[in-house]
Design a protein around this motif. Sequence first.
Motif, PDB file in Angstrom:
ATOM      1  N   ARG A 273       0.394  -0.979   0.002  1.00 37.58           N
ATOM      2  CA  ARG A 273      -0.043   0.178   0.091  1.00 37.58           C
ATOM      3  C   ARG A 273       0.891   1.610  -0.114  1.00 37.58           C
ATOM      4  NH1 ARG A 273      -1.873   3.120   4.154  1.00 37.58           N
ATOM      5  NH2 ARG A 273      -0.861   2.097   5.668  1.00 37.58           N
ATOM      6  N   LEU A 274       1.727   1.209   0.612  1.00 37.48           N
ATOM      7  CA  LEU A 274       2.750   2.479   0.838  1.00 37.48           C
ATOM      8  C   LEU A 274       3.221   2.755  -0.282  1.00 37.48           C
ATOM      9  CD1 LEU A 274       3.803   2.373   4.770  1.00 37.48           C
ATOM     10  CD2 LEU A 274       2.655   4.193   3.298  1.00 37.48           C
ATOM     11  N   PHE A 275       4.458   1.001  -1.016  1.00 38.30           N
ATOM     12  CA  PHE A 275       4.808   1.590  -1.937  1.00 38.30           C
ATOM     13  C   PHE A 275       3.858   1.682  -3.592  1.00 38.30           C
ATOM     14  CE2 PHE A 275       5.252  -0.370  -6.559  1.00 38.30           C
ATOM     15  CZ  PHE A 275       6.724   0.244  -6.840  1.00 38.30           C
ATOM     16  N   ASN A 276       2.587   1.609  -3.508  1.00 35.94           N
ATOM     17  CA  ASN A 276       1.999   2.435  -3.938  1.00 35.94           C
ATOM     18  C   ASN A 276       1.310   4.007  -4.303  1.00 35.94           C
ATOM     19  OD1 ASN A 276       1.338  -0.350  -4.905  1.00 35.94           O
ATOM     20  ND2 ASN A 276      -0.687  -0.452  -4.389  1.00 35.94           N
ATOM     21  N   ARG A 277       1.813   3.969  -2.867  1.00 36.37           N
ATOM     22  CA  ARG A 277       1.285   6.006  -2.677  1.00 36.37           C
ATOM     23  C   ARG A 277       2.984   6.129  -3.097  1.00 36.37           C
ATOM     24  NH1 ARG A 277      -2.538   9.606  -1.981  1.00 36.37           N
ATOM     25  NH2 ARG A 277      -1.642  10.973  -0.191  1.00 36.37           N
ATOM     26  N   ALA A 278       4.147   5.858  -2.628  1.00 34.04           N
ATOM     27  CA  ALA A 278       4.940   6.831  -3.160  1.00 34.04           C
ATOM     28  C   ALA A 278       4.841   6.772  -4.564  1.00 34.04           C
ATOM     29  CB  ALA A 278       6.422   5.607  -2.623  1.00 34.04           C
ATOM     30  N   LEU A 279       4.704   5.505  -5.341  1.00 29.36           N
ATOM     31  CA  LEU A 279       4.634   5.355  -6.953  1.00 29.36           C
ATOM     32  C   LEU A 279       3.811   6.465  -7.310  1.00 29.36           C
ATOM     33  CD1 LEU A 279       7.010   4.168  -8.603  1.00 29.36           C
ATOM     34  CD2 LEU A 279       4.754   2.523  -9.408  1.00 29.36           C
ATOM     35  N   ALA A 280       2.273   6.434  -6.955  1.00 29.91           N
ATOM     36  CA  ALA A 280       2.411   7.235  -7.110  1.00 29.91           C
ATOM     37  C   ALA A 280       2.257   9.177  -7.083  1.00 29.91           C
ATOM     38  CB  ALA A 280       0.645   7.335  -6.680  1.00 29.91           C
ATOM     39  N   THR A 281       2.990   9.089  -6.114  1.00 30.41           N
ATOM     40  CA  THR A 281       3.377  10.719  -5.826  1.00 30.41           C
ATOM     41  C   THR A 281       4.865  11.078  -6.672  1.00 30.41           C
ATOM     42  OG1 THR A 281       2.933   9.999  -3.124  1.00 30.41           O
ATOM     43  CG2 THR A 281       4.583  12.496  -3.830  1.00 30.41           C
ATOM     44  N   SER A 282       5.353  10.163  -6.458  1.00 36.54           N
ATOM     45  CA  SER A 282       6.140  10.216  -7.794  1.00 36.54           C
ATOM     46  C   SER A 282       5.726  10.597  -8.886  1.00 36.54           C
ATOM     47  CB  SER A 282       7.479   9.051  -7.711  1.00 36.54           C
ATOM     48  OG  SER A 282       7.961   8.674  -6.484  1.00 36.54           O
ATOM     49  N   LEU A 283       5.059   9.702  -9.258  1.00 40.63           N
ATOM     50  CA  LEU A 283       4.213  10.556 -10.672  1.00 40.63           C
ATOM     51  C   LEU A 283       3.965  12.108 -10.791  1.00 40.63           C
ATOM     52  CD1 LEU A 283       3.499   9.154 -14.020  1.00 40.63           C
ATOM     53  CD2 LEU A 283       1.440   8.747 -12.310  1.00 40.63           C
ATOM     54  N   GLU A 284       2.825  12.165  -9.459  1.00 37.81           N
ATOM     55  CA  GLU A 284       2.551  13.464  -9.306  1.00 37.81           C
ATOM     56  C   GLU A 284       3.425  14.572  -9.622  1.00 37.81           C
ATOM     57  OE1 GLU A 284       0.602  16.644  -7.922  1.00 37.81           O
ATOM     58  OE2 GLU A 284       2.188  15.722  -7.212  1.00 37.81           O
ATOM     59  N   PHE A 285       4.889  14.015  -9.218  1.00 41.27           N
ATOM     60  CA  PHE A 285       5.437  15.174  -8.529  1.00 41.27           C
ATOM     61  C   PHE A 285       6.121  15.081 -10.436  1.00 41.27           C
ATOM     62  CE2 PHE A 285       9.847  16.382  -7.815  1.00 41.27           C
ATOM     63  CZ  PHE A 285       9.548  17.198  -7.064  1.00 41.27           C
ATOM     64  N   MET A 286       6.496  14.220 -11.112  1.00 43.13           N
ATOM     65  CA  MET A 286       7.058  14.135 -11.815  1.00 43.13           C
ATOM     66  C   MET A 286       5.833  15.119 -13.549  1.00 43.13           C
ATOM     67  SD  MET A 286       9.446  10.779 -13.076  1.00 43.13           S
ATOM     68  CE  MET A 286       7.976  10.035 -12.549  1.00 43.13           C
ATOM     69  N   GLU A 287       4.855  14.853 -12.951  1.00 33.20           N
ATOM     70  CA  GLU A 287       4.165  15.374 -13.887  1.00 33.20           C
ATOM     71  C   GLU A 287       3.847  17.037 -13.968  1.00 33.20           C
ATOM     72  OE1 GLU A 287       1.184  11.506 -15.984  1.00 33.20           O
ATOM     73  OE2 GLU A 287       0.395  13.095 -14.495  1.00 33.20           O
ATOM     74  N   ARG A 288       3.932  17.122 -12.705  1.00 33.41           N
ATOM     75  CA  ARG A 288       3.791  18.361 -11.725  1.00 33.41           C
ATOM     76  C   ARG A 288       5.050  19.066 -12.216  1.00 33.41           C
ATOM     77  NH1 ARG A 288       4.025  20.229  -6.481  1.00 33.41           N
ATOM     78  NH2 ARG A 288       4.276  18.805  -6.204  1.00 33.41           N
TER      79      ARG A 288
END
Length: 310
Positions: A273-288
């Motif tokens: 669950r936390l890995f999925n969240r860290a990955l989503a956070t990374s994606l959002e950060f990169m796209e932003r």
Amino acid sequence: MIPAPQSANVENGEATSLGSATRAAVSCATRLAGQSQEFTLTLETVSGRQVPVTIFAPVQSGNYPLIAFSHGAFAAPDRYRAMLAPIAAAGFVVIAPMHIDSEDFGNEAAPSQAEVWRTRNLDLALALARPQAVIDELSSRELELDPERTVALGHSYGALIAHLAAGAQAIEGVGEAADRRNAAVDVAVGWSPPGPRAGLIEPEGWSSLAVPTLTITGTKDVFPGFVDDWRVHTTSYDNTPSGLGALWVGEDVDHYFGGVFGREKPVDAASQRLFNRALATSLEFMERGLNTAHRCMLDGPITGETRSSN
């Protein structure tokens, strides 16, 4: 300065484009759950050195940002499939060289630390240069690289290599800081970056980071005798220039998120669950940071995570 994260609101999301498609804005977690493809090539440097690379890419034709990825010590790109395949599915082409220190490289003798350092930096620079062989293979799959949007991504040792391409400066040669910044890099993400090392990098070495930089770590991200306190991994964030740094910390998260990647093994539900969240956070950060047209939206906070920005 990069703008503040947005909360998820799919119903009110504006129309955005992914590759050649147009779709409503969706959560980052949903985007990461898509399909991707994977293939390998062997690139040759101008000196004749052979560099195996693994490419993770979207299955849908289109024009996509590039991520150059550097793996951890002794690891290999395919051990990060759980991280890189979803990122590709979300709309990136990932070029991941296999460095010569990899256990899978097939060396008859262990390379010297100096040679590993030299070639790791050259490998990432090669990936960032968009090699023609990669462009040709992507073209055959109706894929193109966006020339204006580039990310340096890495884990552990590889995170430091990514940071150097983003403007951090290590101490090399006669003790002077070496500038390895790659002008193509727009955003950097480091999962479990190493802390300061005498004769290699001091805390202020990260003060020259020149692009938005995200650090990912956890409260059990330790290696006794090497990293005794997980907070060492936040040194890069602590010294990133104001307005450029972001930090994500997972409660009870270790160096490999319990075995999701790197040193793979069955994973418990909390780690996943936390890995999925860290990955989503990374994606959002990169796209932003890249200001992409198809930016996903990060769902609301979850238990076990701490997020900070400077």
